[in-house]
Design a protein around this motif. Structure first.
Motif, PDB file in Angstrom:
ATOM      1  N   GLU A  19      49.553 -89.241 -44.654  1.00 10.82           N
ATOM      2  CA  GLU A  19      49.759 -88.089 -43.767  1.00 10.82           C
ATOM      3  C   GLU A  19      50.684 -87.075 -44.441  1.00 10.82           C
ATOM      4  O   GLU A  19      50.443 -85.868 -44.402  1.00 10.82           O
ATOM      5  N   ASN A  22      48.949 -85.061 -47.052  1.00 10.89           N
ATOM      6  CA  ASN A  22      48.003 -84.083 -46.521  1.00 10.89           C
ATOM      7  C   ASN A  22      48.630 -83.005 -45.643  1.00 10.89           C
ATOM      8  O   ASN A  22      47.967 -82.005 -45.344  1.00 10.89           O
ATOM      9  N   THR A  23      49.902 -83.187 -45.234  1.00 14.38           N
ATOM     10  CA  THR A  23      50.469 -82.226 -44.285  1.00 14.38           C
ATOM     11  C   THR A  23      51.864 -81.710 -44.628  1.00 14.38           C
ATOM     12  O   THR A  23      52.261 -80.676 -44.102  1.00 14.38           O
ATOM     13  N   ASN A  58      48.410 -78.918 -49.200  1.00 16.79           N
ATOM     14  CA  ASN A  58      49.353 -78.784 -48.089  1.00 16.79           C
ATOM     15  C   ASN A  58      50.624 -79.590 -48.290  1.00 16.79           C
ATOM     16  O   ASN A  58      51.437 -79.710 -47.372  1.00 16.79           O
ATOM     17  N   CYS A  59      50.798 -80.155 -49.467  1.00 15.51           N
ATOM     18  CA  CYS A  59      51.963 -80.993 -49.763  1.00 15.51           C
ATOM     19  C   CYS A  59      52.958 -80.208 -50.615  1.00 15.51           C
ATOM     20  O   CYS A  59      52.578 -79.608 -51.625  1.00 15.51           O
TER      21      CYS A  59
END
Length: 182
Positions: A19, A22-23, A58-59
């Motif tokens: 997670e 990816n975020t 997105n990291c």
């Protein structure tokens, strides 16, 4: 922060690491404990070559952190264990410490490393150079590992970390026992 709150030593399920990839960011990956392993290194190289262009858009973590996280969480399916931020401390992140008496175990510098730039370029470098000077004072054989001009120069304005902690007020370490710095 997909990892909050985690105490030192808490398990971090691989799903949380994925997670983060990816975020947001990788589980404060400026400090990881890995066993040297040629097979894992070869797997890492093959994985990065296979996933070109490599990276998680997105990291916010660096490619080294992303690749290590991807290898162990995604490729090998391993959970992680949290290493408290005091083991990869940023001098301006005082809230990372649990209490006012808590002390960092290691300072983390990203981008240019302290030994590669002028001592006076950033206020938080002084903490690193103070520790280097204390190491050389205790272990003179280490002197060759540091650039002598930088090691012997006077601090410019003192160490910001030490000032916050009330250890140094005049930018001079003379007479201050090493154990009070950190």
């Amino acid at each position: 922060n997909p990892y909050y709150p985690k105490a030192h030593g808490d398990r971090v399920p691989r799903e949380q690491v994925l997670e983060g990839l990816n975020t947001a960011f990788v589980e404060i990956a400026n400090m990881v404990l890995l066993q040297p392993n040629v097979a894992d290194f070869e797997l890492l190289c093959a994985m990065v070559a296979r996933k070109q262009p490599f990276g998680y858009p997105n990291c916010n973590s660096g490619m080294d952190e992303q690749s290590i996280a991807c290898l162990y969480a995604e490729e090998k399916g391993q959970d992680w264990f949290n290493i408290h931020q005091r083991w990869g401390f940023l001098t301006w992140k005082r809230n990372w410490l649990d209490a006012d008496s808590d002390r960092p175990k290691m300072f983390h510098y990203f981008g240019n490393k302290p030994w590669a730039i002028e001592r006076s370029q950033w206020p938080d470098l002084e903490a690193w150079w103070e520790m280097a000077a204390l190491l050389v004072a205790r272990y003179p054989d280490l002197a060759g590992a540091f650039e002598a001009t930088q090691l012997n120069s006077r601090p410019v304005g003192g160490c910001c970390w030490c000032k916050m902690r009330g250890h140094v007020t005049d930018g001079d370490r003379a007479g201050t026992p090493a154990h009070t710095f950190y």
